[in-house]
Design an enzyme around this catalytic site. Structure first.
Site, PDB file in Angstrom:
ATOM      1  N   SER A  71       0.819  -1.211   0.000  1.00 42.30           N
ATOM      2  CA  SER A  71       0.000   0.000   0.000  1.00 42.30           C
ATOM      3  C   SER A  71       0.855   1.265   0.000  1.00 42.30           C
ATOM      4  CB  SER A  71      -0.908   0.007   1.228  1.00 42.30           C
ATOM      5  OG  SER A  71      -1.548  -1.234   1.384  1.00 42.30           O
TER       6      SER A  71
HETATM    7  N1  SAH Z   1      -0.892  -4.949   4.012  1.00 42.89           N
HETATM    8  C1  SAH Z   1      -0.086  -5.251   2.837  1.00 42.89           C
HETATM    9  C2  SAH Z   1      -0.763  -4.889   1.526  1.00 42.89           C
HETATM   10  C3  SAH Z   1      -1.825  -5.861   1.232  1.00 42.89           C
HETATM   11  S1  SAH Z   1      -2.342  -6.040  -0.420  1.00 42.89           S
HETATM   12  C4  SAH Z   1       1.277  -4.617   2.924  1.00 42.89           C
HETATM   13  O1  SAH Z   1       1.573  -3.931   3.913  1.00 42.89           O
HETATM   14  O2  SAH Z   1       2.085  -4.845   2.017  1.00 42.89           O
HETATM   15  C5  SAH Z   1      -3.758  -7.044  -0.052  1.00 42.89           C
HETATM   16  C6  SAH Z   1      -3.452  -8.463   0.345  1.00 42.89           C
HETATM   17  O3  SAH Z   1      -4.675  -9.051   0.738  1.00 42.89           O
HETATM   18  C7  SAH Z   1      -2.903  -9.310  -0.791  1.00 42.89           C
HETATM   19  O4  SAH Z   1      -1.672  -9.846  -0.426  1.00 42.89           O
HETATM   20  C8  SAH Z   1      -3.956 -10.401  -0.960  1.00 42.89           C
HETATM   21  O5  SAH Z   1      -3.408 -11.676  -1.252  1.00 42.89           O
HETATM   22  C9  SAH Z   1      -4.623 -10.415   0.405  1.00 42.89           C
HETATM   23  N2  SAH Z   1      -5.969 -10.979   0.423  1.00 42.89           N
HETATM   24  C10 SAH Z   1      -6.993 -10.777  -0.449  1.00 42.89           C
HETATM   25  N3  SAH Z   1      -8.071 -11.488  -0.070  1.00 42.89           N
HETATM   26  C11 SAH Z   1      -7.725 -12.161   1.065  1.00 42.89           C
HETATM   27  C12 SAH Z   1      -8.403 -13.065   1.938  1.00 42.89           C
HETATM   28  N4  SAH Z   1      -9.661 -13.439   1.727  1.00 42.89           N
HETATM   29  N5  SAH Z   1      -7.732 -13.542   3.004  1.00 42.89           N
HETATM   30  C13 SAH Z   1      -6.443 -13.180   3.241  1.00 42.89           C
HETATM   31  N6  SAH Z   1      -5.757 -12.332   2.460  1.00 42.89           N
HETATM   32  C14 SAH Z   1      -6.383 -11.827   1.389  1.00 42.89           C
END
Ligand code: SAH
Length: 223
Positions: A71
């Site tokens: 992000s």
């Molecule tokens: N917080 C992260 C950015 C996350 S991007 C950072 O600091 O880098 C969003 C993430 O959510 C992705 O890695 C994706 O795989 C995950 N995601 C999406 N749906 C999900 C679910 N149902 N359960 C767990 N993770 C999920």
């Protein structure tokens, strides 16, 4: 992965970039001193690999493995600030991604549980936490929309992928007085960042700002 043929960035230039990084956070509304200190301690450069490594200190989201994104730092700061984390809190993060957000939370609370649907992202983040000597993060591969019933309830929950509505199991796993921050809306439109507070009687909802996140997806990923 290689960093490509570019020459390494000289250390004064790197220090200058890190200073500008903190200045930008402040100018975009990240003013909480504890949050700023945590963000100063967690080097975003460790979480961005390959050709984008050079842009780690810019205030923009960047691609990571598995087609996901790390992000935008100011959004990470504003979400962390809205979460109002206390030192004794147990926090659940849904969406480990690079691990950057979890590493920041780890400096602010007692324990972080972070969940991602991609095994590979969870493994790489866990390796980084070990390298950084961060010992209070538990990493788990799972569909985070169901939360972690065995570890619940949580003082704070942060969801870093967009849901159409705040997932019911996550609301249930929030302690009374607890706070959840979650982007809500369709994945291909602008979403709203929502702060949910669990009260004695139910839930209070506050809309914070427009954001854009990858969608919360059902089931486990392929990698
Ligand atoms: N917080 C992260 C950015 C996350 S991007 C950072 O600091 O880098 C969003 C993430 O959510 C992705 O890695 C994706 O795989 C995950 N995601 C999406 N749906 C999900 C679910 N149902 N359960 C767990 N993770 C999920």
């Amino acid at each position: 992965m290689s960093n490509g043929p570019e020459a390494p960035v000289p250390s004064e230039e790197l220090a200058e970039r890190k200073m500008r990084f903190l200045f930008t956070l402040r100018s975009r509304g990240v003013t909480d001193a504890r949050v700023l200190t945590a963000m100063e301690r967690v080097d975003r450069g460790l979480f961005v690999r390959g050709i984008f490594a050079d842009r780690a200190y810019e205030d923009m989201p960047l691609p990571i493995a598995c087609g996901q994104t790390i992000s935008q730092p100011s959004v990470v700061g504003l979400m962390t600030q809205a979460l109002q984390v206390n030192p004794r809190d147990t926090v659940l993060e849904v969406g480990t991604g690079s691990g950057y957000q979890a590493a920041i939370l780890a400096h602010l609370c007692r324990r972080v549980y972070t969940v991602d649907r991609y095994r590979r992202l969870v493994r790489e983040a866990a390796d980084l936490f070990r390298q950084m000597d961060i010992a209070n993060i538990t990493t788990i591969t799972a569909d985070g929309s169901f939360g972690l019933p065995d570890q619940a309830p949580f003082d704070r929950i942060i969801v870093t992928a967009a849901a159409e509505d705040p997932p019911g199991p996550l609301l249930e796993q929030l302690k009374p007085g607890g706070i959840m921050v979650v982007p809500v809306g369709q994945s291909d439109t602008l979403q709203s960042l929502i702060k949910v507070t669990r009260t004695e009687k139910g839930f209070d909802y506050e809309e914070l700002r427009p954001v854009r996140f990858v969608p919360l997806v059902e089931g486990l990923g392929s990698e």
